[in-house]
Design a protein around this motif. Structure first.
Motif, PDB file in Angstrom:
ATOM      1  N   LYS A 136       8.762   6.571  -3.481  1.00  0.00           N
ATOM      2  CA  LYS A 136       8.346   5.404  -2.717  1.00  0.00           C
ATOM      3  C   LYS A 136       8.345   5.761  -1.232  1.00  0.00           C
ATOM      4  CE  LYS A 136      12.918   3.363  -2.160  1.00  0.00           C
ATOM      5  NZ  LYS A 136      13.742   2.173  -2.300  1.00  0.00           N
ATOM      6  N   HIS A 142       6.746   4.062   2.894  1.00  0.00           N
ATOM      7  CA  HIS A 142       5.837   3.240   3.681  1.00  0.00           C
ATOM      8  C   HIS A 142       4.883   4.145   4.447  1.00  0.00           C
ATOM      9  CE1 HIS A 142       9.187   0.405   2.936  1.00  0.00           C
ATOM     10  NE2 HIS A 142       8.196  -0.472   2.884  1.00  0.00           N
ATOM     11  N   CYS A 143       4.188   3.570   5.392  1.00  0.00           N
ATOM     12  CA  CYS A 143       3.209   4.281   6.203  1.00  0.00           C
ATOM     13  C   CYS A 143       3.796   5.544   6.837  1.00  0.00           C
ATOM     14  CB  CYS A 143       2.671   3.328   7.272  1.00  0.00           C
ATOM     15  SG  CYS A 143       2.073   4.075   8.770  1.00  0.00           S
ATOM     16  N   GLU A 168       6.554   7.287   6.131  1.00  0.00           N
ATOM     17  CA  GLU A 168       6.938   8.283   5.127  1.00  0.00           C
ATOM     18  C   GLU A 168       5.713   8.970   4.522  1.00  0.00           C
ATOM     19  OE1 GLU A 168      10.484   5.542   5.284  1.00  0.00           O
ATOM     20  OE2 GLU A 168       8.355   5.160   4.968  1.00  0.00           O
ATOM     21  N   ASP A 200       1.641  -4.096  13.265  1.00  0.00           N
ATOM     22  CA  ASP A 200       2.435  -2.874  13.134  1.00  0.00           C
ATOM     23  C   ASP A 200       1.641  -1.674  13.628  1.00  0.00           C
ATOM     24  OD1 ASP A 200       4.479  -4.304  11.859  1.00  0.00           O
ATOM     25  OD2 ASP A 200       3.594  -3.976   9.880  1.00  0.00           O
ATOM     26  N   HIS A 227       0.593   2.354  13.161  1.00  0.00           N
ATOM     27  CA  HIS A 227       0.209   3.104  11.967  1.00  0.00           C
ATOM     28  C   HIS A 227       0.305   4.574  12.314  1.00  0.00           C
ATOM     29  CE1 HIS A 227      -1.560   3.707   8.097  1.00  0.00           C
ATOM     30  NE2 HIS A 227      -2.695   4.185   8.560  1.00  0.00           N
ATOM     31  N   LYS A 233      -1.040   6.680   4.549  1.00  0.00           N
ATOM     32  CA  LYS A 233      -0.694   5.755   3.476  1.00  0.00           C
ATOM     33  C   LYS A 233      -0.755   4.350   4.057  1.00  0.00           C
ATOM     34  CE  LYS A 233       2.182   3.319   0.721  1.00  0.00           C
ATOM     35  NZ  LYS A 233       2.211   1.881   0.888  1.00  0.00           N
ATOM     36  N   SER A 234      -1.460   3.461   3.394  1.00  0.00           N
ATOM     37  CA  SER A 234      -1.530   2.078   3.850  1.00  0.00           C
ATOM     38  C   SER A 234      -1.860   1.169   2.682  1.00  0.00           C
ATOM     39  CB  SER A 234      -2.609   1.924   4.930  1.00  0.00           C
ATOM     40  OG  SER A 234      -2.711   0.569   5.324  1.00  0.00           O
ATOM     41  N   ASN A 235      -1.418  -0.078   2.772  1.00  0.00           N
ATOM     42  CA  ASN A 235      -1.829  -1.087   1.804  1.00  0.00           C
ATOM     43  C   ASN A 235      -3.203  -1.645   2.148  1.00  0.00           C
ATOM     44  OD1 ASN A 235       0.532  -0.888   0.307  1.00  0.00           O
ATOM     45  ND2 ASN A 235       1.583  -2.421   1.512  1.00  0.00           N
ATOM     46  N   TRP A 292      -3.724  -4.740  -1.211  1.00  0.00           N
ATOM     47  CA  TRP A 292      -2.629  -5.115  -0.314  1.00  0.00           C
ATOM     48  C   TRP A 292      -1.562  -5.870  -1.083  1.00  0.00           C
ATOM     49  CZ3 TRP A 292      -0.658  -9.852   1.558  1.00  0.00           C
ATOM     50  CH2 TRP A 292       0.184  -9.754   2.654  1.00  0.00           C
ATOM     51  N   HIS A 299       5.300  -7.173   1.462  1.00  0.00           N
ATOM     52  CA  HIS A 299       6.561  -6.434   1.336  1.00  0.00           C
ATOM     53  C   HIS A 299       7.671  -7.155   2.031  1.00  0.00           C
ATOM     54  CE1 HIS A 299       4.000  -4.669   4.482  1.00  0.00           C
ATOM     55  NE2 HIS A 299       5.064  -4.379   5.181  1.00  0.00           N
TER      56      HIS A 299
END
Length: 163
Positions: free
Chosen positions: A11, A13-14, A16, A43, A45, A61-63, A160, A163
């Motif tokens: 797992k 987020h952006c 990571e 946010d 990026h 990595k993005s939703n 999307w 979270h």
């Protein structure tokens, strides 16, 4: 988290995702470079960036569907950052991207074990924050950016999740 932790825990987020991509690029012979995209009312990026045949590309990595990969077709980092403007918006449909950072070479953090640490690697975002950022356009232009139309908004939200 370090790339090793991201792979172990499956797992991230952006940030990571970008750090993992930078590690993968390094293993494949590229320098481990990141670039920060800075926004207002939104946010930031982070992108892993690379050059191929003298042109820039990115992995992220993005939703949000439009904030992910870019093929290496951009002559400058500014061109690469500008390619994200139409896809970078908040939940009110405002286009929010304003600046981009100079490239950050994570090799500078090798003594902090950014690729393999079991501890959080806060040194990465700290370095990104401290790096020089460049505005993409004057404030007058930013204030005049139109909101995203409904269809583009919905298309970009594909996949999307809250979270």
């Amino acid at each position: 988290m370090s790339p090793q932790r991201v792979l172990r825990e499956r797992k991230g987020h952006c940030l990571e995702g970008a750090v993992l991509a930078a590690a993968a690029l390094r293993v494949n012979g590229h320098p481990p470079l990141l670039m920060d995209l800075e926004a207002v009312r939104d946010d930031d990026h982070v992108l892993a960036i690379y050059r191929q045949h003298g042109l820039w590309g990115s992995i992220a990595k993005s939703n949000f569907a439009g904030l992910r990969f870019r093929a290496p077709v951009y002559r400058t980092l500014r061109e690469l950052a500008l390619s994200y403007v139409d896809h970078y918006y908040n939940l009110r449909g405002e286009r929010t991207l304003r600046s981009y950072s100079a490239p950050v070479n994570l090799a500078r953090l090798d003594n902090r074990h950014w690729m393999t640490s079991d501890e959080d690697v806060w040194c990465v975002p700290e370095l990104l924050i401290a790096t020089r950022h460049f505005p993409l356009f004057p404030d007058k232009v930013a204030r005049a950016l139109p909101r995203l139309d409904r269809r583009s908004f919905e298309a970009g939200m594909h996949g999307w999740t809250k979270h």
